[in-house]
Design a protein around this motif. Structure first.
Motif, PDB file in Angstrom:
ATOM      1  N   TRP A  15       0.900  -1.167   0.000  1.00  0.00           N
ATOM      2  CA  TRP A  15       0.000   0.000   0.000  1.00  0.00           C
ATOM      3  C   TRP A  15       0.928   1.203   0.000  1.00  0.00           C
ATOM      4  CZ3 TRP A  15      -5.231   0.507   2.780  1.00  0.00           C
ATOM      5  CH2 TRP A  15      -5.541   1.819   3.088  1.00  0.00           C
ATOM      6  N   GLN A  16       1.085   1.859  -1.148  1.00  0.00           N
ATOM      7  CA  GLN A  16       2.092   2.904  -1.299  1.00  0.00           C
ATOM      8  C   GLN A  16       1.470   4.282  -1.187  1.00  0.00           C
ATOM      9  OE1 GLN A  16       5.634   2.704  -1.809  1.00  0.00           O
ATOM     10  NE2 GLN A  16       5.355   4.855  -1.268  1.00  0.00           N
ATOM     11  N   GLU A  17       1.980   5.069  -0.244  1.00  0.00           N
ATOM     12  CA  GLU A  17       1.490   6.431  -0.084  1.00  0.00           C
ATOM     13  C   GLU A  17       2.478   7.435  -0.671  1.00  0.00           C
ATOM     14  OE1 GLU A  17      -1.144   5.494   3.916  1.00  0.00           O
ATOM     15  OE2 GLU A  17       0.342   7.105   3.994  1.00  0.00           O
ATOM     16  N   PHE A  18       1.930   8.543  -1.160  1.00  0.00           N
ATOM     17  CA  PHE A  18       2.760   9.661  -1.556  1.00  0.00           C
ATOM     18  C   PHE A  18       3.165  10.423  -0.293  1.00  0.00           C
ATOM     19  CE2 PHE A  18       0.166   8.692  -5.302  1.00  0.00           C
ATOM     20  CZ  PHE A  18       1.160   8.544  -6.259  1.00  0.00           C
ATOM     21  N   PHE A  19       4.165  11.276  -0.411  1.00  0.00           N
ATOM     22  CA  PHE A  19       4.852  11.789   0.775  1.00  0.00           C
ATOM     23  C   PHE A  19       4.201  13.067   1.306  1.00  0.00           C
ATOM     24  CE2 PHE A  19       7.959   9.289  -1.657  1.00  0.00           C
ATOM     25  CZ  PHE A  19       8.073   8.241  -0.754  1.00  0.00           C
ATOM     26  N   LEU A  20       3.012  12.864   1.867  1.00  0.00           N
ATOM     27  CA  LEU A  20       2.261  13.920   2.524  1.00  0.00           C
ATOM     28  C   LEU A  20       1.798  13.397   3.877  1.00  0.00           C
ATOM     29  CD1 LEU A  20       0.063  15.073  -0.500  1.00  0.00           C
ATOM     30  CD2 LEU A  20       2.080  16.239   0.389  1.00  0.00           C
ATOM     31  N   GLY A  21       1.846  14.267   4.909  1.00  0.00           N
ATOM     32  CA  GLY A  21       1.506  13.815   6.253  1.00  0.00           C
ATOM     33  C   GLY A  21       0.585  14.771   6.979  1.00  0.00           C
ATOM     34  N   PHE A  22       0.350  14.476   8.206  1.00  0.00           N
ATOM     35  CA  PHE A  22      -0.704  15.042   9.036  1.00  0.00           C
ATOM     36  C   PHE A  22      -0.988  16.526   8.771  1.00  0.00           C
ATOM     37  CE2 PHE A  22      -2.431  16.854  12.933  1.00  0.00           C
ATOM     38  CZ  PHE A  22      -3.421  15.943  13.264  1.00  0.00           C
ATOM     39  N   ASN A  23      -2.291  16.808   8.545  1.00  0.00           N
ATOM     40  CA  ASN A  23      -2.829  18.158   8.431  1.00  0.00           C
ATOM     41  C   ASN A  23      -2.649  18.718   7.013  1.00  0.00           C
ATOM     42  OD1 ASN A  23      -4.151  20.495   9.305  1.00  0.00           O
ATOM     43  ND2 ASN A  23      -3.052  20.524  11.243  1.00  0.00           N
ATOM     44  N   ALA A  24      -2.991  20.001   6.891  1.00  0.00           N
ATOM     45  CA  ALA A  24      -3.066  20.663   5.598  1.00  0.00           C
ATOM     46  C   ALA A  24      -1.683  20.950   5.013  1.00  0.00           C
ATOM     47  CB  ALA A  24      -3.865  21.958   5.739  1.00  0.00           C
ATOM     48  N   TYR A  25      -1.678  21.339   3.720  1.00  0.00           N
ATOM     49  CA  TYR A  25      -0.435  21.586   2.980  1.00  0.00           C
ATOM     50  C   TYR A  25      -0.547  22.853   2.145  1.00  0.00           C
ATOM     51  CZ  TYR A  25       2.375  17.488   3.973  1.00  0.00           C
ATOM     52  OH  TYR A  25       3.184  16.572   4.602  1.00  0.00           O
ATOM     53  N   PRO A  26       0.591  23.433   1.808  1.00  0.00           N
ATOM     54  CA  PRO A  26       0.562  24.533   0.836  1.00  0.00           C
ATOM     55  C   PRO A  26      -0.098  24.071  -0.464  1.00  0.00           C
ATOM     56  CG  PRO A  26       2.740  24.363   1.849  1.00  0.00           C
ATOM     57  CD  PRO A  26       1.962  23.155   2.279  1.00  0.00           C
ATOM     58  N   ASP A  27      -0.781  24.989  -1.124  1.00  0.00           N
ATOM     59  CA  ASP A  27      -1.447  24.614  -2.373  1.00  0.00           C
ATOM     60  C   ASP A  27      -1.220  25.653  -3.472  1.00  0.00           C
ATOM     61  OD1 ASP A  27      -2.964  26.650  -1.326  1.00  0.00           O
ATOM     62  OD2 ASP A  27      -4.812  25.487  -1.124  1.00  0.00           O
ATOM     63  N   ASP A  28      -0.164  26.450  -3.353  1.00  0.00           N
ATOM     64  CA  ASP A  28       0.161  27.394  -4.421  1.00  0.00           C
ATOM     65  C   ASP A  28       0.716  26.635  -5.617  1.00  0.00           C
ATOM     66  OD1 ASP A  28       3.440  27.798  -4.155  1.00  0.00           O
ATOM     67  OD2 ASP A  28       2.446  27.293  -2.270  1.00  0.00           O
ATOM     68  N   ASP A  29       0.733  27.287  -6.757  1.00  0.00           N
ATOM     69  CA  ASP A  29       1.105  26.623  -8.004  1.00  0.00           C
ATOM     70  C   ASP A  29       2.512  26.059  -7.957  1.00  0.00           C
ATOM     71  OD1 ASP A  29      -1.355  27.178  -9.052  1.00  0.00           O
ATOM     72  OD2 ASP A  29      -0.710  28.929 -10.211  1.00  0.00           O
ATOM     73  N   ASN A  30       3.448  26.801  -7.362  1.00  0.00           N
ATOM     74  CA  ASN A  30       4.825  26.319  -7.314  1.00  0.00           C
ATOM     75  C   ASN A  30       4.936  25.053  -6.481  1.00  0.00           C
ATOM     76  OD1 ASN A  30       7.711  26.786  -7.959  1.00  0.00           O
ATOM     77  ND2 ASN A  30       7.896  26.993  -5.732  1.00  0.00           N
TER      78      ASN A  30
END
Length: 843
Positions: free
Chosen positions: A394-409
Motif C-alpha cells: 500500500w504505497q502512499e505519496f509523501f504527505l503527512g498530518f494536516n493541511a499543505y501549501p497549495d500554491d502553483d509552485n
C-alpha cells in the motif's frame, strides 16, 4: 554501450558557517573529514570520527543539535571514465537544500528530499574532476519559501520545504519528538548513490511495463513500452524484447526496427502463466523482461548500446467492494503494518535492518505493508524483496498530518514527486494501490473542521490524475484515512483508531483498520538500552497512578515519549491488570494490556458483525498495526521496536493474523467462531471445553464438525446452553483439520486479569533440531522466551512468544533470528519456575 560509474571513493566533508558564501579559494583551508564509506550523511561521518557521542545512535540527540546550525560541504575527486559521451550526473539522495558544482562551475541546485537530482554534464567532464555539493542549513532556508498567511494554524511552516517533517528543528521542552529523537534530530547530506551515466548514441530513457491476464488466466501478456533518446542521427536502431521465467528459461523474444520512432513497444505472451499470489495464498513467481537497444551496421550486425531488465509478475486484482480485494479469484483481506522509516539517525539505506523487519513481518502472517506518507522513499531493493516474498504494498505519496501549501509552485513539487515514484515502481508485482498520504484531511478536520482543507487539490486532483495517466487501472485512495462522512469515519474507507482520545461511533466493526494504535514501552533489554541507568526506576517510585500523577510511567521512561502524542491516553486497558511496583511488572502491565487490545481488535475485525452468517456485510477488510516499527528508540506504539525486537503486542498480532482462527466473542452472550482467511476451504472439527485452573481439569467438552469456505467466518457454537459457570474458568477451543492437524487454538478468560490467581506452572521443554517443544503441568499464563549468547540478548526471534498454555497441549516453536547458540530461558509470568536450556544449532 551505456555504462555507469559510481562515485564511491575520495569523498570528504567540511563544516561551513552559514553566513559565509562558498569560496573555492578558501575551501582547502576548511577542516575536512574523510568519508570512509559512501554514501554517508554528515552525522554518519561525525559519529565515525568520534565527534558525536555514541548515545546519539539510541536517540539522545542533544549534542547533535548543532549540526543543523551550519552549512556543510561535500567534495569528491574523481577521474571520469569517459569525457566525450552524453553524460548525466545522477545524485539519488540529496538531503535537502544544496548547490552542486562541477570543477568550480555551478551546474544545479536542489531542494526536494523526495527526488533525485539529475543534471546533464555532457561536455563538462575532464579527465580529473572535483564535484562539490554545498548543503544549506534548513532553518536558514525555510523563510525564503512562500507561506500564505491564510494557512496559519493549519499548515505547519516547515511544510514549505520538501524534507521529511520529522527531521525538523523543534522546540521540545520535555521528552522526544514524535519519531523518538530526544529532543530532535536533523539529518543533512548525501544519503544515496552518486553516479555518472555514460550513454551511447541512443539510450532507453523511460519504460512502462504492464502485465495482463486473459479470462480464466490461460494466457498472460507482458506489454512493454520504452522511450528512446537519440544523441546521433541516421542510425539504424533495433529493439529486442525478451521474456524469461525466474529460472532463466526463454519464453518469448521479438525484435523491432525502431526507425524514427521515439517510443516502441511489444507484447510478449506466455501460455498458462504462473500466477503471483500474496503471501499465504500461493507462490510468488516472477518473470524477467529484458529490452536490448542496439545499433545495426550496414551488414545488419547489431551492437548493443543499452539494456533494461526488470522483474514482473502476473496477478489479477479486483476491488469488489470498499477496500475489498479479490486476487486471482481468492478473497484476500489485508493483514500488515503501517511502516515507518527503518532508521532515524541516517537516511542511508540499511539492508540488515530491512531484512530483520521483513523476517518479523513474515513470521506475523502479514501480507501487506503500508508505506507511510510521513516516511521516506525506499530503494528499489525494498520492492524487489516484497515481490519475492509475496508482500503487497500500500504505497502512499509523501504527505503527512494536516493541511499543505497549495500554491502553483508547491503543486509542481508534488506532481514531480508523484510522477517519479509512479514511473519507478509501477511494474512491481507487489504494488497493490496508491494512497494520497497520511492523515491530511483528517488532521485538518481535527485541527479546525470549520476552515478549508488547504492542499486538498494535491490529493483530489494532482496525484489521482498522475495515477490515472501513468498507472491506469490501479486503485487510488485519497488519503489514509478518507472517503466517509468525515475523514476518519470507521464505517467507510479506512480508519485510524483514535477512539482512545476522540469520541465517535462505529468503531466496533470498522470497514478497514489502517492504523490500530495502542502504547507500551518495549521489551526490557531494549528499554534499558535507551533509558539512562541512574534514573531507570527512581527510589520510592510506587508505580501507582493517582490524581496527582500526570503520567503512568517513571519520569525517566517518559523522557523517551513524545508528550504531545498522548501516549498515556492510548494504552490498552491497564486498569484490568495488577498494579506494578517493579520495572518488570510495569512492562508486563503495559505490554499485556496492549496485547489484549490487539487481540480483541483483530478478532473483532476477523469475525465481523456479531450476528454471524456467511456473506455478512459488516466485516472488516483488513488490519494494520501502527506502528509496525520504530525509526528511533522510544516508548510508544510500535509492535517491533527500534532494535528489531517483538514484544507482547507483536506476538498478539501474529496470533490474531493466523490464517485460520478460532476465537470467542464475549458480550451479552458468548459465541465461538471459526474464521478462515487461508487460501482454501477448510473442513474438520472445532473442540470446545471449559478449564478450571484451580482443579487443573477440563469440563463440558464438545466436538463440532465444521466446514468453512475460503474467506469466510461464522459462529460454530453459542455457549448459552451452559446457563452459567464460575468466572475463574477459562474458555478453550481448537480447530483440527480433516488431516488431524491442529491449525489453531484459543485460551480466553471471562474476567479481568487482576481478579485472577495463577498456579505455579512448571514447564517441560526440550529442543528438537531448531524447535522448542513445550508442555506444562498447569495453566501457564504468558510464557516468555528469551535468549542470551554471551550477554547478547538482541537478535533472537522465536516463532511465538508471550503465549498461554494448558495441560495436554504441546507447543512447538521454531528458533529463528541470527543466533545459532546460547542459553534459552522460558518462564510463565506468574510462576517462579523457569526452564533454561543450552542451544546449539547443528550445522
Amino acid at each position: 554501450m551505456r555504462s555507469i560509474q559510481f562515485l564511491k571513493e575520495n569523498w570528504s566533508i567540511a563544516q561551513l558557517d552559514p553566513q559565509e558564501k562558498l569560496d573555492f579559494s578558501v575551501l582547502p583551508n576548511l577542516k575536512w573529514l574523510n568519508v570512509p564509506k559512501f554514501p554517508m550523511q554528515v552525522q554518519d561521518v561525525l559519529l565515525h570520527e568520534g565527534l558525536l557521542p555514541q548515545e546519539v545512535l539510541v536517540g539522545w540527540c542533544d549534542e547533535a543539535k548543532w549540526i543543523a546550525e551550519y552549512d556543510w560541504v561535500y567534495q569528491c575527486e574523481f577521474e571520469a571514465e569517459c569525457c566525450d559521451r552524453p553524460t548525466m550526473l545522477r545524485m539519488m539522495g540529496v538531503d535537502t537544500v544544496a548547490d552542486i558544482y562541477l570543477n568550480g562551475e555551478k551546474i544545479s541546485n536542489h531542494d526536494d528530499f523526495f527526488l533525485p537530482n539529475e543534471t546533464d554534464v555532457t561536455g563538462k567532464l575532464k579527465k580529473k574532476n572535483v564535484l562539490t555539493v554545498h548543503f544549506h542549513n534548513i532553518e536558514g532556508e525555510m523563510p525564503k519559501y512562500y507561506y500564505n498567511p491564510e494557512w496559519e494554524g493549519l499548515v505547519d511552516h516547515w511544510k514549505v520545504l520538501r524534507k521529511p517533517g520529522h527531521d525538523r528543528v523543534q522546540d521540545i521542552p520535555h521528552g522526544s519528538n514524535y519519531q523518538g529523537a530526544h529532543p530532535y534530530f536533523t539529518p543533512i547530506g548525501l544519503y544515496d548513490d552518486v553516479k555518472l551515466d555514460y550513454m551511447d548514441s541512443a539510450a532507453i530513457c523511460g519504460d512502462h511495463i504492464v502485465t495482463e491476464l486473459t479470462q480464466n488466466y490461460y494466457v498472460g501478456h507482458v506489454k512493454t513500452e520504452i522511450d528512446i533518446q537519440r544523441f546521433a542521427e541516421g542510425e539504424d536502431l533495433r529493439a529486442s524484447f525478451m521474456l524469461e521465467d525466474e529460472d532463466g528459461t526463454l519464453i518469448r523474444k521479438t525484435s523491432i526496427a525502431v526507425g524514427d520512432q521515439e517510443t516502441v513497444s511489444a507484447i510478449l505472451s506466455v501460455n498458462e502463466p504462473k500466477l503471483w499470489y500474496p503471501r499465504g495464498f500461493g507462490e510468488h513467481p516472477l518473470y524477467r523482461i529484458t529490452v536490448s537497444l542496439g545499433r545495426a551496421d550496414a551488414a545488419g550486425k547489431v551492437c548493443e548500446i543499452d539494456r533494461l531488465s526488470k522483474l514482473v509478475g502476473f496477478k489479477d486484482v479486483q476491488m469488489v467492494g470498499d477496500l475489498q480485494f479479490v486476487i486471482n479469484g481468492k478473497n484476500v483481506r489485508l493483514w500488515g503494518g503501517s511502516m515507518d522509516p527503518f532508521q532515524g539517525y541516517t537516511h542511508v539505506w540499511q539492508p540488515d535492518r530491512v531484512d530483520r523487519l521483513l523476517l518479523l513481518v513474515e513470521n506475523a502472517h502479514m501480507n501487506t505493508l503500508r508505506c507511510w506518507g510521513e516516511g521516506i522513499p525506499y530503494k528499489d531493493e525494498f520492492y524487489e524483496e516484497t515481490d519475492r516474498r509475496g508482500i503487497l504494498v500500500w504505497q502512499e505519496f509523501f504527505l503527512g498530518f494536516n493541511a499543505y501549501p497549495d500554491d502553483d509552485n508547491y503543486r509542481k513539487y508534488i506532481r514531480a514527486e508523484g510522477e517519479y515514484l509512479v514511473k519507478r515502481i509501477r511494474h512491481h508485482a507487489s504494488l497493490l494501490m496508491w494512497c494520497g498520504g497520511n492523515e491530511t484531511r483528517m488532521g485538518s478536520e481535527f485541527t479546525d473542521r470549520n476552515r478549508p482543507f488547504y492542499g486538498e487539490v494535491l490529493v483530489t486532483k494532482d496525484l489521482p490524475e498522475i495515477v490515472a495517466r501513468l498507472d491506469p487501472g490501479r486503485y487510488y485512495h485519497e488519503g489514509s484515512p478518507s472517503i466517509g462522512r468525515w475523514a476518519n469515519d470507521p464505517e467507510v474507507g479506512d480508519h485510524h483508531t483514535y477512539d482512545c482520545v476522540w469520541q465517535y461511533h462505529g468503531t466496533e466493526y470498522p470497514n478497514f483498520v489502517s492504523e490500530h494504535i495502542r502504547t507500551s514501552p518495549p521489551v526490557m533489554h531494549s528499554l534499558k538500552a535507551i533509558v539512562r541507568e541512574e534514573d531507570f526506576w527512581p527510589e520510592n517510585y510506587t508505580g501507582m497512578l493517582t490524581y496527582q500523577d500526570r503520567f503512568p510511567l517513571p519520569p525517566s521512561w517518559m523522557e523517551r515519549v513524545n508528550w504531545t502524542s498522548n501516549m498515556h491516553l492510548k494504552t490498552g486497558p491497564i486498569w484490568e491488570y495488577y498494579d506494578a511496583n517493579t520495572p518488570e511488572e510495569m512492562l508486563y502491565r503495559f505490554g499485556a494490556s496492549y496485547a489484549q487490545e490487539m487481540r480483541d481488535g483483530l478478532e473483532r475485525v476477523r469475525m465481523g458483525s456479531r450476528e454471524g452468517g456467511l456473506g455478512r456485510k459488516r466485516r472488516s477488510r483488513g488490519h494494520f498495526s501502527c506502528k509496525l516499527n520504530d525509526t528511533w528508540p522510544k516508548c510508544y506504539c510500535a509492535v517491533i521496536d527500534f532494535f528489531g525486537e517483538g514484544y507482547m503486542p507483536y506476538y498478539a498480532t501474529k496470533r490474531g493474523q493466523e490464517p485460520v482462527l478460532v476465537c470467542f466473542d464475549n458480550h451479552d452472550t458468548i459465541n465461538l467462531w471459526l474464521v478462515n482467511d487461508s487460501a482454501e476451504d477448510i473442513k474438520g472439527t472445532v473442540t470446545f471445553a471449559l478449564f478450571n485452573p484451580a482443579t487443573n481439569q477440563f469440563s463440558e467438552q464438545k466436538d463440532i464438525p465444521v466446514f468453512m469456505p475460503q474467506g469466510e467466518g461464522d459462529i460454530v457454537l453459542n455457549l448459552d446452553y451452559l446457563y452459567f459457570f464460575p468466572k475463574n474458568y477459562l474458555l478453550y477451543a481448537k480447530f483440527t483439520d480433516e488431516n488431524g492437524v491442529i491449525r489453531n487454538f484459543a485460551i480466553d478468560s471471562v474476567d479481568v486479569e487482576r481478579h485472577q490467581r495463577f498456579p505455579e506452572a512448571k514447564l517441560d521443554v526440550h529442543i528438537e533440531d531448531d524447535e522448542l517443544v513445550i508442555t506444562t503441568d498447569k495453566y501457564a499464563r504468558c510464557i516468555e522466551i528469551y535468549g542470551n549468547e554471551d550477554g547478547d540478548q538482541f537478535g533472537w526471534l522465536f516463532e511465538d512468544n508471550f503465549f498461554d498454555l494448558l495441560p495436554g497441549d504441546t507447543k512447538r516453536i521454531k528458533i529463528l533470528g541470527r543466533h545459532t547458540k546460547g542459553v534459552i530461558t522460558l518462564k510463565p509470568h506468574y510462576s517462579p519456575n523457569q526452564e533454561t536450556l543450552q542451544y546449539q544449532l547443528e550445522k
